[in-house]
Scaffold this motif. Sequence first.
Motif, PDB file in Angstrom:
ATOM      1  N   TYR A 184       5.910 -14.888   0.003  1.00 48.78           N
ATOM      2  CA  TYR A 184       6.834 -16.010  -0.027  1.00 48.78           C
ATOM      3  C   TYR A 184       8.224 -15.556  -0.464  1.00 48.78           C
ATOM      4  O   TYR A 184       8.382 -14.547  -1.141  1.00 48.78           O
ATOM      5  N   GLY A 185       9.220 -16.312  -0.090  1.00 44.15           N
ATOM      6  CA  GLY A 185      10.598 -16.015  -0.457  1.00 44.15           C
ATOM      7  C   GLY A 185      11.552 -16.669   0.513  1.00 44.15           C
ATOM      8  O   GLY A 185      12.577 -17.222   0.133  1.00 44.15           O
ATOM      9  N   SER A 186      11.188 -16.625   1.793  1.00 42.06           N
ATOM     10  CA  SER A 186      11.979 -17.263   2.844  1.00 42.06           C
ATOM     11  C   SER A 186      11.134 -17.331   4.101  1.00 42.06           C
ATOM     12  O   SER A 186      10.030 -16.762   4.162  1.00 42.06           O
ATOM     13  N   SER A 187      11.638 -18.005   5.115  1.00 36.05           N
ATOM     14  CA  SER A 187      10.925 -18.044   6.384  1.00 36.05           C
ATOM     15  C   SER A 187      10.853 -16.663   7.005  1.00 36.05           C
ATOM     16  O   SER A 187       9.991 -16.370   7.824  1.00 36.05           O
ATOM     17  N   GLU A 188      11.766 -15.776   6.593  1.00 33.71           N
ATOM     18  CA  GLU A 188      11.806 -14.415   7.093  1.00 33.71           C
ATOM     19  C   GLU A 188      10.723 -13.560   6.454  1.00 33.71           C
ATOM     20  O   GLU A 188      10.069 -12.751   7.116  1.00 33.71           O
ATOM     21  N   SER A 189      10.501 -13.746   5.143  1.00 37.50           N
ATOM     22  CA  SER A 189       9.650 -12.821   4.396  1.00 37.50           C
ATOM     23  C   SER A 189       8.177 -12.914   4.763  1.00 37.50           C
ATOM     24  O   SER A 189       7.460 -11.916   4.719  1.00 37.50           O
ATOM     25  N   VAL A 190       7.681 -14.099   5.101  1.00 34.37           N
ATOM     26  CA  VAL A 190       6.238 -14.277   5.250  1.00 34.37           C
ATOM     27  C   VAL A 190       5.631 -13.543   6.440  1.00 34.37           C
ATOM     28  O   VAL A 190       4.423 -13.356   6.505  1.00 34.37           O
ATOM     29  N   THR A 191       6.444 -13.113   7.389  1.00 32.23           N
ATOM     30  CA  THR A 191       5.928 -12.315   8.500  1.00 32.23           C
ATOM     31  C   THR A 191       6.543 -10.915   8.556  1.00 32.23           C
ATOM     32  O   THR A 191       6.186 -10.118   9.427  1.00 32.23           O
ATOM     33  N   SER A 192       7.457 -10.604   7.653  1.00 33.90           N
ATOM     34  CA  SER A 192       8.155  -9.324   7.738  1.00 33.90           C
ATOM     35  C   SER A 192       7.349  -8.197   7.091  1.00 33.90           C
ATOM     36  O   SER A 192       6.539  -8.406   6.192  1.00 33.90           O
ATOM     37  N   VAL A 193       7.601  -6.993   7.567  1.00 31.95           N
ATOM     38  CA  VAL A 193       6.998  -5.772   7.040  1.00 31.95           C
ATOM     39  C   VAL A 193       8.120  -4.775   6.788  1.00 31.95           C
ATOM     40  O   VAL A 193       9.008  -4.617   7.625  1.00 31.95           O
ATOM     41  N   GLU A 194       8.078  -4.129   5.635  1.00 34.86           N
ATOM     42  CA  GLU A 194       9.065  -3.092   5.324  1.00 34.86           C
ATOM     43  C   GLU A 194       8.354  -1.847   4.823  1.00 34.86           C
ATOM     44  O   GLU A 194       7.252  -1.919   4.282  1.00 34.86           O
ATOM     45  N   LYS A 195       9.021  -0.693   5.012  1.00 37.67           N
ATOM     46  CA  LYS A 195       8.459   0.573   4.531  1.00 37.67           C
ATOM     47  C   LYS A 195       9.561   1.419   3.898  1.00 37.67           C
ATOM     48  O   LYS A 195      10.738   1.313   4.258  1.00 37.67           O
ATOM     49  N   PHE A 196       9.139   2.256   2.930  1.00 41.10           N
ATOM     50  CA  PHE A 196      10.083   3.009   2.110  1.00 41.10           C
ATOM     51  C   PHE A 196       9.546   4.421   1.920  1.00 41.10           C
ATOM     52  O   PHE A 196       8.406   4.606   1.476  1.00 41.10           O
ATOM     53  N   ASP A 197      10.363   5.423   2.277  1.00 40.20           N
ATOM     54  CA  ASP A 197       9.965   6.818   2.125  1.00 40.20           C
ATOM     55  C   ASP A 197      10.119   7.235   0.665  1.00 40.20           C
ATOM     56  O   ASP A 197      11.227   7.225   0.124  1.00 40.20           O
ATOM     57  N   ILE A 198       9.002   7.601   0.036  1.00 36.99           N
ATOM     58  CA  ILE A 198       9.014   7.872  -1.394  1.00 36.99           C
ATOM     59  C   ILE A 198       9.688   9.203  -1.728  1.00 36.99           C
ATOM     60  O   ILE A 198      10.072   9.454  -2.870  1.00 36.99           O
ATOM     61  N   THR A 199       9.862  10.072  -0.729  1.00 36.20           N
ATOM     62  CA  THR A 199      10.508  11.361  -0.971  1.00 36.20           C
ATOM     63  C   THR A 199      12.027  11.259  -0.840  1.00 36.20           C
ATOM     64  O   THR A 199      12.774  11.627  -1.736  1.00 36.20           O
TER      65      THR A 199
ATOM     66  N   ILE B 234       0.851  -1.195   0.000  1.00 36.90           N
ATOM     67  CA  ILE B 234       0.000   0.000   0.000  1.00 36.90           C
ATOM     68  C   ILE B 234       0.884   1.241   0.000  1.00 36.90           C
ATOM     69  O   ILE B 234       2.090   1.168   0.269  1.00 36.90           O
ATOM     70  N   HIS B 235       0.272   2.399  -0.294  1.00 32.81           N
ATOM     71  CA  HIS B 235       0.939   3.689  -0.154  1.00 32.81           C
ATOM     72  C   HIS B 235       0.173   4.472   0.899  1.00 32.81           C
ATOM     73  O   HIS B 235      -1.046   4.624   0.807  1.00 32.81           O
ATOM     74  N   SER B 236       0.885   4.918   1.924  1.00 28.21           N
ATOM     75  CA  SER B 236       0.242   5.665   3.000  1.00 28.21           C
ATOM     76  C   SER B 236       1.183   6.720   3.554  1.00 28.21           C
ATOM     77  O   SER B 236       2.320   6.411   3.929  1.00 28.21           O
ATOM     78  N   MET B 237       0.716   7.953   3.614  1.00 28.03           N
ATOM     79  CA  MET B 237       1.446   9.053   4.251  1.00 28.03           C
ATOM     80  C   MET B 237       2.876   9.164   3.732  1.00 28.03           C
ATOM     81  O   MET B 237       3.835   9.326   4.493  1.00 28.03           O
ATOM     82  N   GLY B 238       3.034   9.088   2.407  1.00 18.39           N
ATOM     83  CA  GLY B 238       4.342   9.266   1.802  1.00 18.39           C
ATOM     84  C   GLY B 238       5.261   8.071   1.872  1.00 18.39           C
ATOM     85  O   GLY B 238       6.443   8.179   1.555  1.00 18.39           O
TER      86      GLY B 238
END
Length: 402
Positions: free
Chosen positions: A250-265, A238-242
């Motif tokens: 799927y990808g690894s045992s790490e990925s299925v519960t991980s969350v990442e965020k990236f500042d678009i500015t 999703i895109h939220s607040m910039g």
Amino acid sequence: GICKKKAKTEGESCGSCFCPPTYSAGECEDGLTCVHDPNIADAPGICKKKAKDLLFISSTKVVTLPSFSPVEECNSVPHYPISGIAQVVTGLVNGFIMNCGGFTSGTGGTTYSDCYSLQSGAWTPTPSMLEKRWGAAASNTPYGFLVTGGRSYTTMYTSIEIYSGVNWQKINDLPIAMESHCQVYVESTGSVIVTGGNIFGSGPYAAAGKTVFEFNLASGIWTELPSMKTARSGHSCIHSMGQIWVFGGYGSSESVTSVEKFDITSKTGWKDGPRLPTELAYGQALVYENIIYVAWRQGKVMMLAKNGWEDVNNIGPFGMYPTFQSPIVSRNMIGCTTTSISPSTTTTATRYSPGYAGCKCGESNKKRIIGGQDEFPSKFPWMVSFLKEDGETVFCSGSIIS
């Protein structure tokens, strides 16, 4: 103190006149919204109760926001014409839900290019995509409904298609082939962000990647952005607040519960977000009233609160992308049999109808093309105009194409 106008109650006039907005009848009190009659331009609106927004996950899975409670009375919505279809792409086109592509399992499997729009309580055929594809990603943009990548049972695609509301056309390919990726439109930059997906290998299965690309819709140019920390496919975004957020996959045992965020500015790199309590793949994510929600295809729904993830509801299983991403709609839009309720005025990215270029008071916004076909913006940037002898009156215009 400061003198303020008393808020208007239900049934009272409100808001500004459309042309020009020189008069204001006042604002509605909390819980009400100002509804204008689109057929009467120069008039104030009327304060009415806000309509409840719905999340359309499938013909049999419609829930009320933000409680995610099932809307049992919407059982009049017909089943999708292609039984058992999965991994479609979904958008709102000309104010209606549109599903495209997908696959059905079975001997050899079947991949589709078919598109259907839910209009007046019935699924209506619309122009098919130019490629049969499943595992694609899509988003609504001001230029049209944009579909990227995907695959047949044997081949991953780099191709992109855009639907103007009239027809499909191909535009600049993805930098690499991908499927089961995720895509969002960012209004502030006028661009589409594509994250992850299966990008390596061949045959029916491939390996997930960390790559992130940005597509500038005006220039048609792809730019590679900093990669995610974790490879993932079948994730939600999703895109939220910039910020761009990605959840699970799927990808690894790490990925299925991980969350990442990236500042678009700043675009300085990906940061970890609050980890999901259980594995998430091929689920749904959305932003509603500035709150982030995630829905597991097994039925669990959670919201991101100040202190982490909190339970919201359990809506029951809904399968692998019967819609993707699930759109926010009103009862009228999907032909519910209950008392007619006007669409909510709450604005979200998914509500933007492709092809809409804004309108001016008293002028039609219907597009007319005579003897030609739609072209992607900026393909022919040089414009010409033909003037009468007075040097001011324009009587024709065109583009320099060679």
